[in-house]
Structure formats: structure tokens, C-alpha cells
Design a protein around this motif. Structure first.
Motif, PDB file in Angstrom:
ATOM      1  N   ALA A 197       0.845  -1.193   0.000  1.00 17.86           N
ATOM      2  CA  ALA A 197       0.000   0.000   0.000  1.00 17.86           C
ATOM      3  C   ALA A 197       0.880   1.243   0.000  1.00 17.86           C
ATOM      4  O   ALA A 197       1.795   1.367   0.826  1.00 17.86           O
ATOM      5  CB  ALA A 197      -0.908   0.004   1.222  1.00 17.86           C
ATOM      6  N   ARG A 200       0.999   8.124   1.893  1.00 12.69           N
ATOM      7  CA  ARG A 200       0.512   9.422   1.434  1.00 12.69           C
ATOM      8  C   ARG A 200       1.666  10.426   1.434  1.00 12.69           C
ATOM      9  O   ARG A 200       2.369  10.593   2.441  1.00 12.69           O
ATOM     10  CB  ARG A 200      -0.608   9.916   2.335  1.00 12.69           C
ATOM     11  N   TYR A 287      -0.974   7.256  -6.528  1.00 15.36           N
ATOM     12  CA  TYR A 287      -1.861   6.243  -5.946  1.00 15.36           C
ATOM     13  C   TYR A 287      -2.089   6.547  -4.459  1.00 15.36           C
ATOM     14  O   TYR A 287      -3.198   6.384  -3.940  1.00 15.36           O
ATOM     15  CB  TYR A 287      -1.251   4.843  -6.077  1.00 15.36           C
ATOM     16  N   ASP A 291      -8.309   8.333  -2.889  1.00 17.31           N
ATOM     17  CA  ASP A 291      -9.189   7.498  -2.061  1.00 17.31           C
ATOM     18  C   ASP A 291      -9.868   6.422  -2.902  1.00 17.31           C
ATOM     19  O   ASP A 291      -9.947   5.258  -2.503  1.00 17.31           O
ATOM     20  CB  ASP A 291     -10.274   8.368  -1.401  1.00 17.31           C
ATOM     21  N   ALA A 314      -4.781  -1.524  -8.528  1.00 20.16           N
ATOM     22  CA  ALA A 314      -5.300  -0.663  -7.461  1.00 20.16           C
ATOM     23  C   ALA A 314      -5.730  -1.494  -6.252  1.00 20.16           C
ATOM     24  O   ALA A 314      -5.434  -1.140  -5.101  1.00 20.16           O
ATOM     25  CB  ALA A 314      -6.473   0.156  -7.987  1.00 20.16           C
ATOM     26  N   GLN A 317      -2.932  -2.628  -4.108  1.00 20.68           N
ATOM     27  CA  GLN A 317      -2.372  -1.564  -3.281  1.00 20.68           C
ATOM     28  C   GLN A 317      -3.379  -1.026  -2.266  1.00 20.68           C
ATOM     29  O   GLN A 317      -3.185   0.040  -1.705  1.00 20.68           O
ATOM     30  CB  GLN A 317      -1.863  -0.435  -4.172  1.00 20.68           C
ATOM     31  N   ARG A 319      -6.357   0.155  -2.642  1.00 20.37           N
ATOM     32  CA  ARG A 319      -7.135   1.327  -3.032  1.00 20.37           C
ATOM     33  C   ARG A 319      -8.569   0.880  -3.287  1.00 20.37           C
ATOM     34  O   ARG A 319      -8.813  -0.219  -3.815  1.00 20.37           O
ATOM     35  CB  ARG A 319      -6.598   1.965  -4.298  1.00 20.37           C
ATOM     36  N   ARG A 368     -11.175  -2.774   1.444  1.00 21.39           N
ATOM     37  CA  ARG A 368      -9.788  -2.799   0.977  1.00 21.39           C
ATOM     38  C   ARG A 368      -9.152  -4.158   1.228  1.00 21.39           C
ATOM     39  O   ARG A 368      -8.466  -4.713   0.357  1.00 21.39           O
ATOM     40  CB  ARG A 368      -8.990  -1.709   1.692  1.00 21.39           C
TER      41      ARG A 368
END
Length: 404
Positions: A197, A200, A287, A291, A314, A317, A319, A368
Motif C-alpha cells: 500500500a 501518502r 496512488y 481514495d 489498485a 495496493q 485502493r 480494501r
């Protein structure tokens, strides 16, 4: 086992096609198989006849002089066949594995028959439908029908056929191809590349004005069939429901100028951010800001038949994924469990679905985890690649296969 892969293009070029190929080759190497590849004239110029990229060997084809259709295509096939033949001399494969488009199969079949080698033809999308989706062809045209006929002929001549999804398999069966000849090798993810993942990047979020926003994103190529115009059209309605909504579009392609004009004219223009193309090693930064990854593909033959790769990356990871309810997406996404499906070609439906997802943040950790578990268990290349083994062995050692 020694496998020579026949490709339209490959590394170091970056595309979904190249990354699927890399995943296959790396997973086959991990099984102890010897692999090499030949890229066709459309790969582009290369300084070397043979290149090693990321531990993988690629034999390159020099592109012939351009000519109008169909002469140009036949020149490509002739040049490609000669290069494949030379690669066979150098590598001594047990089997040829040609990957779509059909020009690769035709070139490979010429060499396979001359050398007495079995050939597997793997179809990732039908070339005629891809041309329609890219805006370079028209469904039902003479060129479309001729390409479809060439595809069917190549499938019949190949010793075995692999397809990436059930939609393509069903279409071939409807053309009269023996189901026993077809295996499904679904799109998968190399978990060593996409299994973590992303974190940020606070500085990047601040730079783009995304702090505190409900961030929707798309990362990929801007083709008409991707439906990004519908996603942009949905933004005013989404912003009315979720004032903090922000759309981040990473990538580029033929539709980019029209999409930028559409966004500039939108009442939600300040909520739509075009990033442009970014180096592959920088994609993870984006990525990490998003959100919900949105995939609003339009409904057409291409999107109903073919499963895309991006939603799986996605999910790997962790997402959240929202996508249009077309056949290719339904093979990947269980609505409400591994992702959300919304009506295709429907901006209002997109806005409603995304708004509902943002209003239900409590379910995000569960969704997720469920999506990642699905990819790890069912779409992981380290296990998916084993599907090729019985097909290869049956072709290389047919007598042993008959005994079993």
C-alpha cells in the motif's frame, strides 16, 4: 522448458501490455524455465539487436519501410518472421508463445511450421475491437471484417490458445473454436511491484490542493472507451453532494485535448486536476493520494469482452475501486465487496455511486482487505503462471500427455 515469446513491444517501454509481459516472464523464470522474447517492428528503434532489460532478454526487429495497408502489414510480418527465425537459432526454444495482436501470431506461425515447433497464441484483446476502441477503426467495416477473419484463422492454426478472460473465450467458441483448445490466463498482478500500500505524500497533496479532499483518481491512458468524459461530466453533480470532491487524472493519450477543454468549461473546473504523464517510478506517489480509483469504461464490444489490468493493481495496493458495470469489469469486481459497479455511460449514476462510497467510510478497511485478498489469492502472477504448464507440456511431449 525453453519458451520464446513473440511480442508487439516490451520493456523498457511502459504500458499495460509490457507490464503483463514482464509479470509472465518473471514468473516463468521463477519456475526455473528459460525464457526469451522477440519484439516486433512496432516496438520502435533499438540501438542493439539483442537487449537485456530487468534481467529479461529481448531480440529486436528492425522496422521495414512504411507502406499503405495492407502492404505495410505484410512487410512487418515478413521482417518479424525473419527476426523470429534468427532468435530460434540463437535461443533454441521448445515452444513459441505469440501474444496479440494477430500480426504476431501470423509471423510466429510461419516460423513454427517451418521449424516444426508448437505455437501458443495468447489474445489480450481482439485487434479489430481495439481499433474501434482507440478510434482508428469502425465496427463492421471491411477492414474490421478482414482483421476478424485473420484472427479466427490464426486461432484455428495455432496449437493452443490462451485468452485473458471468459468474454474472449466465449467469443472464440461462438466462432466455432474447440473449447478444449482454449485456456484462460487471467490478468494478474506482480505482487512484488504492486503488493504494498502506498504512503501518502503530504507535500504532493498540499502542492495539488488536495488536503482534506474526497479524492477520486484515474491513472492510465486517455482513450475514448475509458469514459473519462463521463467522469468529468459527473463532477458538478458530485461536488453538489460532496463539496470537497477532487478529481485527479494522471496520464495522457489521444483524448487529452478534448478532456481538458471539457474540464475547463465545467462548473467544477477547480476540482479537476490534470497531472499529465509521470515516470513509472513516480506513479505510486499519486496512488497514495487517491481514495477511490474510478474506471468509467463505456459499454462496447471491447469493454464487455476484455478485462483491464489497472483495477487489479489498485486493489493490490489497497485502493478502493469504482467501475462501470460492463462485462470486463464484472469478471474482476464483486459489487459491494471488492469494489463498486455503477451504470456505464451515465454521469449521474457515477456521481451517485461515488457519493455513496464517500458517505460509507466505515466500510473502507473491510473492502480494501477483501479486494487485496482476492488479488492475492486469484490474480497473483506467481500462481497464475502455473496454468501454462500443462498446455506447454502437452504440446512439447504429446505422447506423454496421451498416456495421462
Amino acid at each position: 522448458m525453453r519458451i520464446l515469446h513473440i511480442l508487439d513491444h516490451g520493456l523498457p517501454l511502459h504500458s499495460g501490455y509490457a507490464f503483463r509481459t514482464r509479470a509472465i516472464l518473471k514468473a516463468q523464470q521463477a519456475l526455473g524455465w528459460d525464457v526469451a522474447s522477440v519484439t516486433g517492428p512496432r516496438h520502435g528503434d533499438s540501438d542493439a539487436g539483442v537487449e537485456v532489460v530487468d534481467g529479461l532478454t529481448f531480440h529486436r526487429t528492425i522496422a521495414p519501410a512504411k507502406a499503405p495497408t495492407p502492404l505495410g502489414e505484410w512487410r512487418e510480418i515478413r521482417a518479424f518472421s525473419k527476426r523470429i527465425d534468427a532468435a530460434v537459432d540463437a535461443f533454441r526454444p521448445d515452444i513459441l508463445h505469440a501474444h496479440s495482436p494477430v500480426l504476431d501470431a501470423i509471423a510466429g506461425l510461419r516460423v513454427a511450421r517451418r521449424r516444426g515447433l508448437p505455437l501458443v497464441y495468447e489474445i489480450r484483446a481482439f485487434w479489430e475491437d481495439a481499433a474501434v476502441g482507440n478510434g482508428t477503426g469502425t465496427e463492421g467495416s471491411l477492414r474490421y471484417r478482414l482483421t476478424k477473419a485473420a484472427e479466427t484463422r490464426a486461432v484455428k492454426q495455432a496449437d493452443a490458445v490462451a485468452v485473458i478472460c471468459e468474454g474472449l473465450r466465449d467469443d472464440l467458441i461462438a466462432r466455432g473454436i474447440d473449447p478444449a483448445k482454449i485456456m484462460v490466463s487471467p490478468n494478474g498482478v506482480d505482487m512484488t511491484l504492486f503488493g504494498t500500500a502506498p504512503t501518502r505524500d503530504a507535500a504532493l497533496a498540499a502542492e495539488l490542493g488536495l488536503d482534506g479532499g474526497d479524492v477520486i483518481g484515474f491513472i492510465g491512458s486517455f482513450y475514448d472507451y475509458e469514459g473519462l468524459d463521463d467522469l468529468i461530466a459527473a463532477m458538478p453533480m458530485l461536488v453538489a453532494k460532496r463539496p470537497a470532491a477532487q478529481l485527479v487524472l494522471v496520464g495522457g493519450g489521444p483524448e487529452e485535448p478534448a478532456l481538458r477543454r471539457q474540464a475547463e468549461a465545467s462548473s467544477a473546473a477547480g476540482h479537476i486536476h490534470f497531472i499529465g504523464r509521470v515516470p513509472h517510478d513516480q506513479v505510486e506517489r499519486y496512488y497514495g493520494l487517491i481514495d477511490i480509483l474510478a474506471y468509467p469504461r463505456k459499454r462496447m464490444r471491447l469493454t464487455d469482452l476484455v478485462t483491464p489490468l489497472k483495477p487489479l493493481e489498485a486493489m493490490a495496493q489497497e485502493r478502493l475501486v469504482a467501475a462501470s458495470d460492463v462485462g470486463g469489469h464484472r469478471e474482476l469486481i464483486r459489487d459491494g465487496e471488492t469494489g463498486t459497479l455503477f451504470p456505464p455511460d451515465d454521469p449521474a449514476g457515477i456521481a451517485d455511486a461515488l457519493s455513496a462510497m464517500f458517505a460509507d467510510r466505515e466500510s473502507w478497511p473491510r473492502r480494501r482487505a477483501t479486494a487485496r485478498a482476492f488479488v492475492e489469492a486469484e490474480r497473483n502472477w506467481s500462481s497464475n503462471v502455473s496454468r501454462y504448464d500443462p498446455v506447454y507440456r502437452a504440446l512439447v511431449h504429446p505422447s506423454e500427455s496421451d498416456k495421462s
